[in-house]
Design a protein around this motif. Structure first.
Motif, short mmCIF file in Angstrom:
data_model
loop_
_atom_site.label_atom_id
_atom_site.label_comp_id
_atom_site.label_asym_id
_atom_site.label_seq_id
_atom_site.Cartn_x
_atom_site.Cartn_y
_atom_site.Cartn_z
N TRP A 288 -3.02 1.52 14.94
CA TRP A 288 -4.45 1.83 14.86
C TRP A 288 -4.74 3.23 14.30
N THR A 289 -3.80 3.82 13.58
CA THR A 289 -3.97 5.16 13.03
C THR A 289 -4.72 5.12 11.70
N LYS A 290 -5.56 6.11 11.46
CA LYS A 290 -6.30 6.24 10.20
C LYS A 290 -5.47 7.06 9.23
N LEU A 291 -4.89 6.37 8.23
CA LEU A 291 -4.04 7.01 7.23
C LEU A 291 -4.63 6.89 5.84
N SER A 292 -5.93 6.82 5.74
CA SER A 292 -6.62 6.68 4.47
C SER A 292 -6.37 7.92 3.61
N GLY A 293 -5.93 7.69 2.37
CA GLY A 293 -5.72 8.79 1.43
C GLY A 293 -4.56 9.70 1.77
N VAL A 294 -3.71 9.30 2.70
CA VAL A 294 -2.57 10.12 3.10
C VAL A 294 -1.47 10.05 2.05
N ASN A 295 -0.81 11.17 1.80
CA ASN A 295 0.33 11.20 0.89
C ASN A 295 1.60 11.04 1.71
N LEU A 296 2.19 9.84 1.64
CA LEU A 296 3.44 9.52 2.34
C LEU A 296 4.57 9.29 1.34
N SER A 297 4.44 9.83 0.13
CA SER A 297 5.47 9.58 -0.88
C SER A 297 6.80 10.18 -0.42
N GLY A 298 7.84 9.36 -0.52
CA GLY A 298 9.18 9.78 -0.13
C GLY A 298 9.41 9.87 1.37
N ALA A 299 8.41 9.53 2.18
CA ALA A 299 8.55 9.64 3.63
C ALA A 299 9.48 8.56 4.18
N ASP A 300 10.16 8.88 5.26
CA ASP A 300 11.02 7.92 5.95
C ASP A 300 10.23 7.29 7.09
N LEU A 301 9.78 6.04 6.87
CA LEU A 301 9.03 5.29 7.87
C LEU A 301 9.86 4.13 8.41
N SER A 302 11.17 4.26 8.34
CA SER A 302 12.06 3.20 8.83
C SER A 302 11.80 2.94 10.31
N GLY A 303 11.58 1.68 10.64
CA GLY A 303 11.36 1.30 12.02
C GLY A 303 10.05 1.78 12.62
N ALA A 304 9.17 2.34 11.81
CA ALA A 304 7.87 2.83 12.32
C ALA A 304 6.94 1.66 12.61
N ASP A 305 6.07 1.84 13.58
CA ASP A 305 5.06 0.82 13.91
C ASP A 305 3.74 1.24 13.27
N LEU A 306 3.39 0.56 12.18
CA LEU A 306 2.15 0.81 11.45
C LEU A 306 1.19 -0.36 11.63
N SER A 307 1.39 -1.12 12.70
CA SER A 307 0.53 -2.29 12.91
C SER A 307 -0.91 -1.86 13.11
N ARG A 308 -1.79 -2.57 12.40
CA ARG A 308 -3.23 -2.34 12.43
C ARG A 308 -3.65 -0.95 11.94
N ALA A 309 -2.75 -0.23 11.28
CA ALA A 309 -3.10 1.07 10.71
C ALA A 309 -3.95 0.87 9.46
N TYR A 310 -4.83 1.83 9.17
CA TYR A 310 -5.63 1.78 7.96
C TYR A 310 -4.98 2.70 6.94
N LEU A 311 -4.39 2.08 5.89
CA LEU A 311 -3.68 2.81 4.85
C LEU A 311 -4.40 2.71 3.51
N GLY A 312 -5.69 2.50 3.53
CA GLY A 312 -6.46 2.38 2.30
C GLY A 312 -6.32 3.60 1.41
N GLY A 313 -5.83 3.39 0.18
CA GLY A 313 -5.66 4.47 -0.77
C GLY A 313 -4.50 5.41 -0.47
N ALA A 314 -3.65 5.06 0.49
CA ALA A 314 -2.50 5.91 0.82
C ALA A 314 -1.45 5.83 -0.28
N ASP A 315 -0.69 6.91 -0.46
CA ASP A 315 0.39 6.96 -1.44
C ASP A 315 1.72 6.83 -0.70
N LEU A 316 2.35 5.65 -0.82
CA LEU A 316 3.64 5.40 -0.20
C LEU A 316 4.74 5.25 -1.25
N GLU A 317 4.52 5.85 -2.42
CA GLU A 317 5.51 5.73 -3.49
C GLU A 317 6.86 6.27 -3.02
#
Length: 115
Positions: A42-71
């Motif tokens: 349930w985290t608001k991650l709109s417009g967040v820059n997550l490029s190159g981030a290690d999200l292995s095993g992370a719980d992003l269920s129901r998170a708002y990632l609109g426009g986020a950069d996960l490159e």
């Protein structure tokens, strides 16, 4: 949980296993951050820059990632069930068969690379 970290610069930070349930990280910089096993439910991650981030095993269920950069982000074993990935950039992100995607989402069409 529930923290307001809107616009925070957390590039390269080690937040492995952090509980950010319901937090607001709108527009934050988390490039190359270590976020494996973190709780982003349930985290608001709109417009967040997550490029190159290690999200292995992370719980992003129901998170708002609109426009986020996960490159180039590592999403192996991440749970994105119910997440909003509208306009998110997933080009070059890595995942595997244990990664859980929102219903109807096509990760390969979004540029995700599978190990």
């Amino acid at each position: 949980s529930g923290a307001n970290l809107s616009g925070a610069n957390l590039a390269g930070a080690n937040l492995s296993g952090a509980n950010l349930y319901g937090a607001n990280l709108y527009g934050a910089n988390l490039t190359w951050a270590k976020l494996d096993g973190a709780n982003f439910t349930w985290t608001k991650l709109s417009g967040v820059n997550l490029s190159g981030a290690d999200l292995s095993g992370a719980d992003l269920s129901r998170a708002y990632l609109g426009g986020a950069d996960l490159e180039g982000a590592a999403l192996v074993g991440a749970n994105l069930r119910g997440a909003d990935l509208t306009r998110a950039n997933l080009s070059g992100a890595t995942a595997d068969g244990t990664t859980i995607w929102p219903d109807g989402f096509d990760p390969k069409a979004a540029g995700v690379i599978f190990d």
